[in-house]
Design an enzyme around this catalytic site. Structure first.
Site, PDB file in Angstrom:
ATOM      1  N   LYS A 111      38.025   3.448  52.733  1.00 32.07           N
ATOM      2  CA  LYS A 111      38.881   2.569  53.531  1.00 32.07           C
ATOM      3  C   LYS A 111      39.485   3.281  54.741  1.00 32.07           C
ATOM      4  O   LYS A 111      39.845   2.645  55.724  1.00 32.07           O
ATOM      5  CB  LYS A 111      39.964   1.952  52.662  1.00 32.07           C
ATOM      6  CG  LYS A 111      39.352   0.979  51.674  1.00 32.07           C
ATOM      7  CD  LYS A 111      40.333   0.166  50.891  1.00 32.07           C
ATOM      8  CE  LYS A 111      39.613  -0.887  50.070  1.00 32.07           C
ATOM      9  NZ  LYS A 111      38.730  -0.293  49.030  1.00 32.07           N
TER      10      LYS A 111
HETATM   11  C1  LIG Z   1      37.642  -0.903  48.481  1.00 26.87           C
HETATM   12  C2  LIG Z   1      36.637  -0.059  47.794  1.00 26.87           C
HETATM   13  C3  LIG Z   1      35.337  -0.515  47.499  1.00 26.87           C
HETATM   14  C4  LIG Z   1      34.865  -1.923  47.802  1.00 26.87           C
HETATM   15  O1  LIG Z   1      35.005  -2.299  49.138  1.00 26.87           O
HETATM   16  P1  LIG Z   1      34.761  -3.810  49.595  1.00 26.87           P
HETATM   17  O2  LIG Z   1      35.538  -3.961  50.854  1.00 26.87           O
HETATM   18  O3  LIG Z   1      35.234  -4.650  48.501  1.00 26.87           O
HETATM   19  O4  LIG Z   1      33.318  -3.932  49.849  1.00 26.87           O
HETATM   20  C5  LIG Z   1      34.464   0.357  46.880  1.00 26.87           C
HETATM   21  N1  LIG Z   1      34.833   1.618  46.551  1.00 26.87           N
HETATM   22  C6  LIG Z   1      36.062   2.096  46.809  1.00 26.87           C
HETATM   23  C7  LIG Z   1      36.408   3.480  46.397  1.00 26.87           C
HETATM   24  C8  LIG Z   1      37.004   1.293  47.445  1.00 26.87           C
HETATM   25  O5  LIG Z   1      38.230   1.772  47.691  1.00 26.87           O
END
Ligand SMILES: *Cc1c(COP(=O)(O)O)cnc(C)c1O
Length: 466
Positions: A111
């Protein structure tokens, strides 16, 4: 480039306004009026670029004349200056498999790639508009710390993050509470994550309060986040293809909110030679069920070892639906209105065939996740996080697919310990967290109490523009 709503109810806005708007005012999601495409020549020329230069090339047509070119470049450089790998999103070969490591940002999860950029972008746009933004959000773990890291110290932004007291991991809590910049407030509410989320919803629905205090959300629906995430698909392709436009690549993408995999879908629509997009979910498999049956139906939320994907409704799904329904906003609005009432949505046979061209999907349970983590460790000595394991397991029959590694394994050492009997060493960004001073407030899980706290804090904040 102008942006419109998936539900067709807004006048077109430019990129800057789309970013500040977040969610379209008609309840839909913002999307560009058209998707810019890349030529074979561009793909070839971009293949050797460093991440930041590539990001500027990809983003420029989406931004249009909303930002001067040197500003785009400057904001991108700033956004990725805090990453601890020179390649930002390096490929790492593990056994026969290529992993795309997306966890070299300040909070060690993918993120950061979007939120570091969004923080810089907000800061710039708010300065241009001489306005302020107060972000309010609830987190069950990862998003809160990445959002805080994205905006901490930014003069025109305050951020309030609610989390359930005693119910997030000590590392996750410390990642938030050790940020002691005055514009950051972490609030442990005495309740569950659902309580925290309900409070946020209540405060957002108080229109007078929301307007007076310029409240904004942090969530995965901002178009600028999607845009940042398309970059690493192009980057990885360039590294493995050497720029040969005939070289097709598949990606395995662990997803919950459809954000990460939608960015891959966008890259494909722009013309990146992607063979397969393998959509990987955990037991919370609304998206996998949709790809396999054509029925999008909300179910219960289960707690799993990959908590960042424990969701019930995928917030970016509506963007994909828009393209699936041939960019017909009226059809999207009807489908979504029905979904809100009936909690299910069914696509026709033609659309289902299209879905199956766009994605392969696989749901992976906790025991398969642990087995995958163990197998990778036994074979290669490399630790993977549970989310990454979900993607790798889904890609088992696609040995050439690049697997997106979405978090550093040390953030999920409880699962790593169960799977391998070992713990992953902490990355630099997470070292020393336990010894740093913290600042946090514990409050009752009561919307009135939280409203009062925000009000008092903001009324006493110098940079709050009243
Ligand atoms: C948020 C997150 C995801 C999934 O991301 P999406 O936006 O739902 O596709 C996968 N892995 C980690 C470690 C995350 O923090």
């Amino acid at each position: 480039m102008n942006y419109i709503s998936t539900r067709g109810g807004i006048m077109p806005v430019n990129f800057a306004d789309a970013v500040l708007m977040g969610l379209a005012t008609d309840g839909g999601l913002l999307i560009p009026e058209s998707i810019p495409t890349v030529t074979a020549d561009q793909l070839q020329n971009w293949a050797g670029l460093r991440f930041q230069a590539l990001a500027a090339e990809i983003m420029r047509p989406f931004i249009g004349d909303s930002l001067p070119d040197e500003v785009i470049t400057d904001l991108i450089e700033r956004a990725y200056a805090n990453f601890n790998h020179p390649e930002i999103t390096p490929l790492h070969q593990v056994g026969q498999r290529q992993l795309l490591e997306l966890f070299h940002g300040p909070t060690a999860a993918f993120k950061d790639i979007a939120l570091q950029w969004l923080g810089e972008l907000f800061d710039y746009l708010l300065t241009q508009n001489d306005s302020y933004l107060n972000i309010l959000g609830a987190t069950s773990g990862d998003t809160g710390s990445a959002a805080i890291a994205g905006v901490s110290g930014k003069a025109r932004i305050n951020i309030f993050i609610l989390y359930p007291h005693g119910r997030i991991s000590p590392i996750q809590e410390r990642q938030m509470t050790t940020v002691t910049e005055p514009n950051v407030q972490t609030i442990a509410v005495q309740g569950t994550f659902d309580d925290a989320q309900r409070i946020v919803k209540t405060l957002f629905s108080d229109v007078q309060f929301k307007t007076r205090y310029q409240l904004g959300a942090v969530n995965s629906i901002n178009w600028a986040r999607i845009l940042a995430q398309t970059v690493y698909y192009f980057y990885a392709w360039g590294r493995v293809s050497g720029g040969n436009p005939d070289h097709r690549v598949s990606f395995a993408v662990p997803t919950g909110n459809f954000g990460d995999v939608f960015a891959g879908y966008l890259a494909k629509r722009m013309g990146l030679p992607i063979e397969q997009l393998i959509l990987a979910t955990n037991r919370n498999a609304i998206l996998t069920r949709f790809v396999q049956t054509g029925i999008y139906a909300a179910g219960d939320v289960y707690q799993t070892l990959s908590p960042a994907m424990d969701i019930q409704i995928a917030s970016n799904f509506e963007r994909y639906l828009y393209y699936l329904l041939d960019e017909n906003a009226t059809a999207v609005r009807t489908a979504l209105t029905n979904f809100e009432q009936e909690r299910r949505l069914i696509v026709n046979a033609t659309q289902r065939r299209q879905v199956n061209k766009d994605f392969i999907a696989c749901a992976v349970d906790d025991s398969e996740t642990l087995a995958q983590m163990q197998a990778v460790y036994d074979d290669t000595g490399y630790f993977i996080c549970p989310h990454t394991a979900v993607g790798m397991h889904a890609a088992a029959n696609y040995p050439d697919a690049i697997c997106l590694a979405t978090a550093h394994p040390a953030k999920f050492n409880e699962a790593v310990q169960i799977a391998t009997g070992q713990t992953a060493p902490l990355p630099l960004s997470l070292q020393g967290l336990m010894n740093k001073p913290t600042r946090q407030k514990t409050l009752a899980a009561d919307a009135d109490v939280i409203r009062q706290y925000l009000q008092t804090t903001l009324d006493n904040t110098e940079n709050y523009n009243d």
